[in-house]
Design a protein around this motif. Structure first.
Motif, PDB file in Angstrom:
ATOM      1  N   ALA A 131       0.816  -1.215   0.000  1.00 27.16           N
ATOM      2  CA  ALA A 131       0.000   0.000   0.000  1.00 27.16           C
ATOM      3  C   ALA A 131       0.847   1.261   0.000  1.00 27.16           C
ATOM      4  O   ALA A 131       0.393   2.316  -0.448  1.00 27.16           O
ATOM      5  CB  ALA A 131      -0.920  -0.001   1.230  1.00 27.16           C
ATOM      6  N   ARG A 136       3.951   1.371  -1.430  1.00 32.82           N
ATOM      7  CA  ARG A 136       4.846   1.364  -2.599  1.00 32.82           C
ATOM      8  C   ARG A 136       4.614   2.519  -3.554  1.00 32.82           C
ATOM      9  O   ARG A 136       5.565   3.089  -4.099  1.00 32.82           O
ATOM     10  CB  ARG A 136       4.685   0.038  -3.352  1.00 32.82           C
ATOM     11  CG  ARG A 136       5.461  -1.103  -2.760  1.00 32.82           C
ATOM     12  CD  ARG A 136       6.879  -1.143  -3.269  1.00 32.82           C
ATOM     13  NE  ARG A 136       6.932  -1.352  -4.696  1.00 32.82           N
ATOM     14  CZ  ARG A 136       6.813  -2.553  -5.282  1.00 32.82           C
ATOM     15  NH1 ARG A 136       6.638  -3.619  -4.552  1.00 32.82           N
ATOM     16  NH2 ARG A 136       6.883  -2.652  -6.592  1.00 32.82           N
ATOM     17  N   PRO A 137       3.352   2.899  -3.837  1.00 26.64           N
ATOM     18  CA  PRO A 137       3.154   4.036  -4.753  1.00 26.64           C
ATOM     19  C   PRO A 137       3.830   5.321  -4.285  1.00 26.64           C
ATOM     20  O   PRO A 137       4.260   6.132  -5.132  1.00 26.64           O
ATOM     21  CB  PRO A 137       1.633   4.196  -4.778  1.00 26.64           C
ATOM     22  CG  PRO A 137       1.124   2.836  -4.500  1.00 26.64           C
ATOM     23  CD  PRO A 137       2.089   2.254  -3.520  1.00 26.64           C
ATOM     24  N   TYR A 138       3.933   5.525  -2.992  1.00 26.49           N
ATOM     25  CA  TYR A 138       4.644   6.711  -2.519  1.00 26.49           C
ATOM     26  C   TYR A 138       6.129   6.618  -2.852  1.00 26.49           C
ATOM     27  O   TYR A 138       6.794   7.633  -3.087  1.00 26.49           O
ATOM     28  CB  TYR A 138       4.472   6.861  -0.997  1.00 26.49           C
ATOM     29  CG  TYR A 138       3.079   7.232  -0.578  1.00 26.49           C
ATOM     30  CD1 TYR A 138       2.282   6.332   0.114  1.00 26.49           C
ATOM     31  CD2 TYR A 138       2.557   8.486  -0.869  1.00 26.49           C
ATOM     32  CE1 TYR A 138       1.005   6.671   0.508  1.00 26.49           C
ATOM     33  CE2 TYR A 138       1.281   8.831  -0.475  1.00 26.49           C
ATOM     34  CZ  TYR A 138       0.514   7.924   0.208  1.00 26.49           C
ATOM     35  OH  TYR A 138      -0.756   8.263   0.601  1.00 26.49           O
ATOM     36  N   ASP A 173       7.302   5.023  -5.524  1.00 23.29           N
ATOM     37  CA  ASP A 173       7.400   5.227  -6.967  1.00 23.29           C
ATOM     38  C   ASP A 173       7.243   6.702  -7.331  1.00 23.29           C
ATOM     39  O   ASP A 173       7.821   7.162  -8.320  1.00 23.29           O
ATOM     40  CB  ASP A 173       6.332   4.388  -7.682  1.00 23.29           C
ATOM     41  CG  ASP A 173       6.549   2.902  -7.480  1.00 23.29           C
ATOM     42  OD1 ASP A 173       5.571   2.131  -7.579  1.00 23.29           O
ATOM     43  OD2 ASP A 173       7.704   2.513  -7.206  1.00 23.29           O
TER      44      ASP A 173
END
Lengths: 465, 215
Positions: A394, A396-398, A400
């Motif tokens: 959850a 990981r997008p931060y 990326d």
């Protein structure tokens, strides 16, 4: 005309033309509904003439359990007789007719009963609110053939009984399954399969718990950038640690956080710990003390007390987090021991300039998200997140998007970080790590067994013809 | 409605409107400060955050007092399971008294012992129970004869095979890449959609609350 009426089973209000109760599904019947819709809602005339015979004063209110067929009230000498067409139509409806007349003598046929004062429509005091629903509207259409004293108001006892009746849960009848029907996997086979599953799990756990295969878990991306960010810190840099986990998840989180804390101590960083969990500060103290002992040794660890500032518990949730980024002097004026900031170099430097790095240790996504939304836009300080394995995807997008400088998630991330440190692990730490890996492996095996066991009865279930 | 009730009803409505005006003004101030639409707002917002800090601390104390009061009432009336309430009140009082009287405060040896011997193991044990719930849910719902369970089962097994050390080394690299792709793209897209929808719903509810004049 009333636009709704109460279900006789659950008492909830339903539209007049409803055929089924929208709450419990009781069949209400459209014929009765249309009859109710056509009948005007008029008040019953109150007979003020003195009754010829003394009327029984016992009123029978309460949940339907009170209305049993075997129940008979010898005090009810004058059974009620419906005298109006509306009341008689109500009694003809089986769903709305209570078993109040069972056991009592019915009036002789063909004889019109005297016009007795029945229970008048109760006028419960309505609350002075514009949107108040009248919970007693269905009583308007519910006639109780029990002659009672005529009274324009209900007394306190009766009102209390009415309230208990409306809020009481209606007991449903236990309908046993019809004999001879094939049940779906129930009974002996399900019990046997459950016991067999439990036995297999116990045997596996007891006999094979020492077998630890020499394999390491997979490491997700983000560990390398986190290591590089900490490695690039200057000597004596101030690092703010937002401690967002407590002893409930310390079993996993300690394995993830310890290598990172050890690396920070190797870099001689000044640590300021603040937590929004009440048990965060003691958890932090223990882990940092253990990391110090492993990294620096006992003697040096005792000398470095001033490098750790325990900021304590910061209440208020997301609303008070911006203080740490906007005005740290207001957010952390003292440390946990009550020492003012000016006497502590780490806090003094933190108040004068932003920290070099922020480390967020969290077992859930929300603390990381809150920090990135509330604090990072204010001070633009790099953030490294150390999270549990479940939170890693959850967050990981931060990573990326560049909002996170690094991400270490799960104990496998801790292993990967430890390998980058090029520092041998102590025996106790090794034992703890292998215990974690073995537990993970066997938990997976148990999970597989449980899933297979859950699908086995369905596969072997006999289909009914 | 009686005259006195009408009087208070009107007064309450007026007070509600005043409160809503204050809330709206402060919300505008915080938004202006966060988006840097004006200068000189930082001292005011810092003061607001400090007030929130004080209020939340007081709320915490009020909550603790409320819990103790309700349990004391239960003990006094001999309510259901009053013995547990008595234990709770005694434990809470002991911890507070020890923390206040000891020189070390919250880091006194007795409180440290209470944390190590009671609180930490208790919390860890309670959290460990979730493993049994997960097993029970897996046994009940991860079945191939249920409508959408096969998809959940396949995704669950894929993630487990990749994450578990026992199988992670024998799983082909393509499965690891597939699991990674699934987590990053479709799963996160759904999660982000849910989070955005929830945040938008909160904003709409707040606006609706403000627009309905405190009702």
């Amino acid at each position: 005309m009333t636009s709704s009426f109460g279900c006789p089973h659950c008492g909830k209000s339903n539209p007049i033309d409803a055929r089924f109760c929208s709450y419990c599904g009781t069949h209400l019947g459209d014929v009765e509904g249309s009859q109710l819709a056509q009948q005007p809602d008029k008040e019953e005339p109150v007979d003020e003439s003195p009754p010829e015979k003394p009327l029984p004063t016992k009123r029978r209110f309460g949940p339907p359990s009170y209305w049993s067929e075997s129940e008979s009230d010898p005090a009810d000498e004058n059974p009620a007789q419906p005298s109006t067409s509306k009341r008689s139509s109500d009694l003809r409806r089986p769903s709305l007719r209570p078993n109040l007349t069972h056991g009592r003598p019915s009036p002789p046929s063909g004889e019109r009963p005297p016009d007795q004062p029945y229970l008048p429509r109760p006028t419960l005091p309505t609350p002075d609110l514009p949107d108040a629903d009248d919970p007693t509207g269905w009583l308007d259409r519910f006639s109780l053939p029990i002659p009672v004293e005529s009274s324009p108001f209900l007394d306190d006892d009766l009102q209390r009984q009415l309230r208990e009746f409306f809020v009481a849960e209606v007991p449903l009848a236990d309908i046993p399954p019809p004999a001879g029907q094939i049940t779906d996997g129930e009974g002996l086979w399900r019990r046997l399969s459950s016991y067999l599953l439990l036995l297999v799990v116990l045997v596996v756990l007891l006999l094979f718990r020492e077998n630890t295969p020499e394999t390491l878990p997979h490491v997700w991306p983000g560990v390398g950038p986190a290591f590089a960010t900490v490695e690039a810190l200057p000597d004596g840099a101030t690092v703010l640690i937002h401690w967002a986990y407590d002893p409930a998840t310390a079993g996993e989180m300690d394995l993830v956080a310890r290598p990172v804390i050890g690396h920070l101590l190797d870099q001689h960083a000044n640590l300021i710990v603040v937590s929004q969990l009440s048990l965060g500060p003691p958890t932090a103290r223990r882990l940092i003390a253990a990391a110090k002992t492993l990294t620096l040794g006992d003697a040096v660890a005792r000398q470095t007390d001033l490098s750790l500032v325990d900021g304590g518990f910061l209440p208020g949730g997301a609303a008070t987090l911006p203080l740490l980024g906007q005005d740290p002097a207001l957010g952390l004026p003292l440390d946990l021991q009550g020492r003012p900031a000016l006497t502590l170099p780490p806090l003094a430097s933190y108040h004068q300039e932003h920290p070099a790095l922020v480390l967020v240790l969290a077992d859930r996504m929300e603390p990381v998200q809150r920090w990135l939304e509330q604090v990072q836009p204010l001070n633009q300080v790099a953030v490294v997140a150390v999270t549990s394995a479940a939170t890693g995807p959850a967050v990981r997008p931060y990573l990326d998007s560049g909002q996170l400088a690094g991400l270490v998630s799960g104990y496998n991330g801790g292993i990967g970080y430890q390998e980058l440190l090029l520092r041998p692990m102590g025996r106790a730490e090794q034992a703890r790590l292998w215990r974690q890996i073995a537990g993970h492996n066997w938990a997976f095996v148990v999970f597989l067994i449980v899933v297979l066991a859950g699908n086995l009865p369905a596969a072997l279930r006999r289909r009914s013809p | 409605m009686s005259a006195s009730k009408t009087y208070w009803h009107n007064r309450i409505g007026w007070i509600n409107r005043l409160g809503l005006v204050i809330v709206l003004g402060l919300a505008v101030l915080v938004v202006v400060d966060r988006f840097d639409l004006a200068t000189g707002t930082k001292p005011f917002t810092s003061l607001l955050y400090t007030w929130v800090l004080i209020l939340s601390s007081f709320t915490l104390l009020l909550g603790i007092a409320g819990v103790v009061w309700s349990h004391l009432n239960r003990i006094r009336h001999g309510g259901k399971e009053w013995g547990f309430s008595l234990i709770l009140v005694i434990a809470a009082s002991s911890v507070v008294v020890v923390g206040l009287l000891s020189p070390g405060g919250t880091i006194s040896p007795l409180l440290e012992w209470a944390f190590d011997a009671v609180i930490a193991p208790g919390q860890a044990s309670l959290f460990a129970l979730t493993g049994f719930f997960i097993l029970a849910a897996a046994y009940r719902y991860l079945r191939l004869d249920r409508p959408e369970a096969p998809w959940v089962l396949v995704g669950c097994l894929l993630a487990l095979f990749v994450e578990t050390p026992l199988t992670g080394q024998i799983v082909p690299a393509i499965f690891i890449d597939l699991a990674d792709w699934l987590l990053v793209w479709p799963v996160m897209a759904a999660l982000r959609g849910a989070l955005l929808g929830g945040a938008l719903a909160m904003v709409l509810v707040a606006v609706r609350l403000l627009a309905r004049r405190g009702k």
